[in-house]
Design a protein around this motif. Sequence first.
Motif, PDB file in Angstrom:
ATOM      1  N   ILE A 154       0.597  -1.266  -0.003  1.00  0.00           N
ATOM      2  CA  ILE A 154       0.131  -0.060  -0.082  1.00  0.00           C
ATOM      3  C   ILE A 154       0.979   1.286   0.037  1.00  0.00           C
ATOM      4  N   SER A 155       2.118   1.070   0.478  1.00  0.00           N
ATOM      5  CA  SER A 155       3.044   2.346   0.696  1.00  0.00           C
ATOM      6  C   SER A 155       4.075   2.383  -0.255  1.00  0.00           C
ATOM      7  N   LYS A 156       4.099   3.376  -1.300  1.00  0.00           N
ATOM      8  CA  LYS A 156       5.151   3.305  -2.311  1.00  0.00           C
ATOM      9  C   LYS A 156       6.194   4.588  -2.186  1.00  0.00           C
ATOM     10  N   ASP A 157       7.302   4.288  -2.680  1.00  0.00           N
ATOM     11  CA  ASP A 157       8.300   5.564  -2.747  1.00  0.00           C
ATOM     12  C   ASP A 157       7.930   6.452  -3.616  1.00  0.00           C
ATOM     13  N   SER A 158       7.504   7.595  -2.952  1.00  0.00           N
ATOM     14  CA  SER A 158       6.937   8.707  -3.438  1.00  0.00           C
ATOM     15  C   SER A 158       7.792   9.345  -4.987  1.00  0.00           C
ATOM     16  N   GLU A 159       9.251   8.943  -4.747  1.00  0.00           N
ATOM     17  CA  GLU A 159       9.745   9.463  -5.852  1.00  0.00           C
ATOM     18  C   GLU A 159       9.452   8.495  -7.237  1.00  0.00           C
ATOM     19  N   LEU A 160       8.724   7.279  -6.883  1.00  0.00           N
ATOM     20  CA  LEU A 160       8.733   6.442  -7.904  1.00  0.00           C
ATOM     21  C   LEU A 160       9.813   6.142  -8.910  1.00  0.00           C
ATOM     22  N   PRO A 161      11.018   5.748  -8.388  1.00  0.00           N
ATOM     23  CA  PRO A 161      12.127   5.647  -9.214  1.00  0.00           C
ATOM     24  C   PRO A 161      11.945   4.255 -10.170  1.00  0.00           C
ATOM     25  N   ASP A 162      12.919   4.376 -11.163  1.00  0.00           N
ATOM     26  CA  ASP A 162      13.188   3.248 -12.052  1.00  0.00           C
ATOM     27  C   ASP A 162      13.421   2.156 -11.208  1.00  0.00           C
ATOM     28  N   THR A 163      13.278   0.711 -11.603  1.00  0.00           N
ATOM     29  CA  THR A 163      14.041  -0.120 -11.271  1.00  0.00           C
ATOM     30  C   THR A 163      15.143  -0.756 -11.936  1.00  0.00           C
ATOM     31  N   ASN A 164      15.970  -1.633 -11.295  1.00  0.00           N
ATOM     32  CA  ASN A 164      17.160  -2.214 -12.309  1.00  0.00           C
ATOM     33  C   ASN A 164      16.776  -3.730 -12.286  1.00  0.00           C
ATOM     34  N   GLU A 165      15.556  -4.106 -11.598  1.00  0.00           N
ATOM     35  CA  GLU A 165      15.133  -5.424 -11.469  1.00  0.00           C
ATOM     36  C   GLU A 165      14.752  -6.120 -13.029  1.00  0.00           C
ATOM     37  N   SER A 166      15.059  -7.215 -13.327  1.00  0.00           N
ATOM     38  CA  SER A 166      14.748  -7.983 -14.528  1.00  0.00           C
ATOM     39  C   SER A 166      13.541  -8.736 -14.585  1.00  0.00           C
ATOM     40  N   LYS A 167      12.932  -8.900 -13.335  1.00  0.00           N
ATOM     41  CA  LYS A 167      11.823  -9.732 -13.189  1.00  0.00           C
ATOM     42  C   LYS A 167      10.652  -9.065 -14.117  1.00  0.00           C
ATOM     43  N   MET A 168       9.940  -9.994 -14.767  1.00  0.00           N
ATOM     44  CA  MET A 168       9.091  -9.992 -15.773  1.00  0.00           C
ATOM     45  C   MET A 168       7.862  -9.283 -15.201  1.00  0.00           C
ATOM     46  N   GLU A 169       7.251  -9.911 -13.920  1.00  0.00           N
ATOM     47  CA  GLU A 169       5.915  -9.526 -13.271  1.00  0.00           C
ATOM     48  C   GLU A 169       6.522  -8.806 -12.030  1.00  0.00           C
ATOM     49  N   GLY A 170       5.789  -7.618 -11.757  1.00  0.00           N
ATOM     50  CA  GLY A 170       5.966  -7.065 -10.466  1.00  0.00           C
ATOM     51  C   GLY A 170       7.410  -6.297 -10.288  1.00  0.00           C
ATOM     52  N   SER A 171       8.130  -6.238 -11.237  1.00  0.00           N
ATOM     53  CA  SER A 171       9.460  -5.595 -10.957  1.00  0.00           C
ATOM     54  C   SER A 171       9.186  -4.017 -10.537  1.00  0.00           C
ATOM     55  N   GLY A 172       9.928  -3.560  -9.828  1.00  0.00           N
ATOM     56  CA  GLY A 172       9.904  -2.315  -9.058  1.00  0.00           C
ATOM     57  C   GLY A 172       9.472  -2.527  -7.454  1.00  0.00           C
ATOM     58  N   TYR A 173       9.509  -4.005  -7.077  1.00  0.00           N
ATOM     59  CA  TYR A 173       8.864  -4.421  -5.829  1.00  0.00           C
ATOM     60  C   TYR A 173       9.829  -3.752  -4.714  1.00  0.00           C
ATOM     61  N   LYS A 174      11.211  -3.380  -5.121  1.00  0.00           N
ATOM     62  CA  LYS A 174      12.076  -2.833  -3.829  1.00  0.00           C
ATOM     63  C   LYS A 174      11.493  -1.553  -3.353  1.00  0.00           C
ATOM     64  N   HIS A 175      10.576  -0.907  -4.239  1.00  0.00           N
ATOM     65  CA  HIS A 175      10.002   0.490  -4.070  1.00  0.00           C
ATOM     66  C   HIS A 175       8.422   0.420  -3.584  1.00  0.00           C
ATOM     67  N   PHE A 176       7.899  -0.818  -3.290  1.00  0.00           N
ATOM     68  CA  PHE A 176       6.731  -0.607  -2.666  1.00  0.00           C
ATOM     69  C   PHE A 176       6.494  -1.892  -1.870  1.00  0.00           C
ATOM     70  N   LYS A 177       6.951  -2.964  -1.860  1.00  0.00           N
ATOM     71  CA  LYS A 177       6.923  -4.188  -1.058  1.00  0.00           C
ATOM     72  C   LYS A 177       7.508  -3.654   0.206  1.00  0.00           C
ATOM     73  N   ASN A 178       6.506  -3.473   1.407  1.00  0.00           N
ATOM     74  CA  ASN A 178       6.994  -3.094   2.895  1.00  0.00           C
ATOM     75  C   ASN A 178       7.422  -1.727   2.701  1.00  0.00           C
ATOM     76  N   GLY A 179       6.792  -0.752   1.980  1.00  0.00           N
ATOM     77  CA  GLY A 179       7.244   0.489   1.660  1.00  0.00           C
ATOM     78  C   GLY A 179       7.414   1.569   2.898  1.00  0.00           C
ATOM     79  N   PRO A 180       7.940   2.539   2.526  1.00  0.00           N
ATOM     80  CA  PRO A 180       8.266   3.593   3.455  1.00  0.00           C
ATOM     81  C   PRO A 180       7.356   3.912   4.675  1.00  0.00           C
ATOM     82  N   ASN A 181       5.982   3.882   4.456  1.00  0.00           N
ATOM     83  CA  ASN A 181       4.902   4.503   5.319  1.00  0.00           C
ATOM     84  C   ASN A 181       4.122   3.152   5.677  1.00  0.00           C
ATOM     85  N   VAL A 182       4.597   1.965   5.466  1.00  0.00           N
ATOM     86  CA  VAL A 182       3.212   0.870   5.806  1.00  0.00           C
ATOM     87  C   VAL A 182       3.124   0.627   7.071  1.00  0.00           C
ATOM     88  N   HIS A 183       3.975   0.945   7.812  1.00  0.00           N
ATOM     89  CA  HIS A 183       3.966   0.551   9.225  1.00  0.00           C
ATOM     90  C   HIS A 183       3.058   1.708   9.895  1.00  0.00           C
TER      91      HIS A 183
END
Length: 583
Positions: free
Chosen positions: A205-234
């Motif tokens: 539910i909490s995303k990095d507000s800068e919405l930066p590009d990701t270097n991950e090559s994963k086909m589905e759900g890449s960018g997860y480092k910027h929204f999984k367990n995001g900055p304000n989720v707790h």
Amino acid sequence: MQHESWKEKVVYQIFPRSFQDSNEDGNGDIQGITSRLDYIRSIGVDTIWLSPVYESPRVDQGYDVSNQREIDPMMGTMEDWEELLRQTHARGMDLWMDLVLNHTSDEHRWFKRSRSSKDNPYRDYYIWRKGEKDGEPPNNWTSYLGGSAWTYDDATGEYYLHLYNKKQPDLNWDNPKVREEIQKMVRYWIDKGVNGFRLDAINVISKDSELPDTNESKMEGSGYKHFKNGPNVHEYLRELNEKAFSHKEGIITVGEASMVSMDDVARYTHPDRRELDMIFMMESPSIGNDPNDAFKSRDWKLTELKEIVTRWEKELLNIGWFGLFASNHDHPRMVSHFGNDKQYHAESAKMLATLVHTLWGTPFIYQGEEIGMTDYPFESIDQLDDQMALHYYRTRTEELGENPEEVEKRVLAGTRDHARTPMQWDDGENAGFTTGDSWMPVNPNHASINVKAQETDPGSILNYYRKLVEIRREHAEVVVHGEYVLILEEHEQVFAYIRRNHKSQGLVLLNFSEKDAEFELPEDIGVCTESAYRLLGNYESDGEDGEHRGQNDDTNAKVDVVPRKLRPYEAVVFGGLKPAPGK
């Protein structure tokens, strides 16, 4: 010692559209669920979790909600739901609802207003951005269906974010008004009498507000480092707890949260933090999936499963809490996935159930699991309803040029539709699910795998589940609240562990293979097995070697020696072990 009694619950999950049809339209509904409450209670469970029954266009089987305060007409009426709640409570059971809080349907009134103009008050209820360049989305994140996580909207010339289907736009949790709306909605259901909630995809539910590009090559759900367990989720979950879940005493919450560390789970569920009561252990049911492609399988070893389970059991003891499951609406049937649904159907189904119900954590039973329902024999992609499977097939074949036959084979094996075929009540037409045209095909093996056939069979999978639930409740001080100790750590066939507290100890032996498994218990396990008695086992007769194995119905029958060999998929649970001399 006082324990939280809610930890002793056993939860039964219902996928409403496939449970029981009451009006002959081929779709399960709320009145159908009400008609089966006595059956659910007979299993011994005390809690029912309903997958979404809210108004929805059903692009994602109800997880695309267009009105969180109304019942979908396909499911019935609010009066039907209120009667279900009354009847559930009358039988001493709780009712939990599913909360979809990361996104809504694009047909939700909020999104319709949000996309109407850039200056609409609801614009900031969702995440809108201009493209980086002409014709390019704001960043390179991909959705969990593949393809960009952004969709361009002609009306206002901007992109909106959707981690899932483009018809499921993500809410902007950084907007306090969104959080207030959600809090009011949760209080609405609590005031109606709901006892708890399962929270869908709650750790995105909490995303990095800068919405930066990701270097991950994963086909589905890449960018997860910027929204999984995001900055304000707790912060947001503590606020939700304070302003909604705490609205009434005793509300229980369980979060669906993939890709979490033990530290993450502890933060989500430590009682002092007042966020959630538990998080699902999602690592173990996904152990056979390629981490970069959910439709590709991989070989795995029992020692890997032991490592996952033991890490959760040991590192979270007296710190956090979690839910245990092997089946749900998003996974193929457990006996087909982890067991042997042909030669050892009943044995492997019972063995897997034994694991889930004798561990530390809250066990969840998914409808049909308790009778050993199996994967459906799909033969063509055209038979599927699963949006994730269909998107995957199109992406892999049309955009990436992969071999259609190979992709179809993967999809037919891994589709979520295996878990969504109708409940098998009897051996009649449509398995007793409906007298109409069923929305999903009924598994042809309902002629032999059904509730009616198993009700009167003392050795059935159904009656084994009933005994497991009974044992868990009778021995809660050990099974629910006691310590877990892994033994035979390196054995590649046998999963063995001790459950114990300061007064009692039990032993669980599980053979995860289709071959006999021999073993020797370590001398330093800290218990003496000579006083053990057999609580439960999934074989009905002695082995060919004449060793005493016990019967399903000979509870507390004394045994002289705990067996040193298990037959294919054998499960045995012992109680009455004594501390070893000097321990």
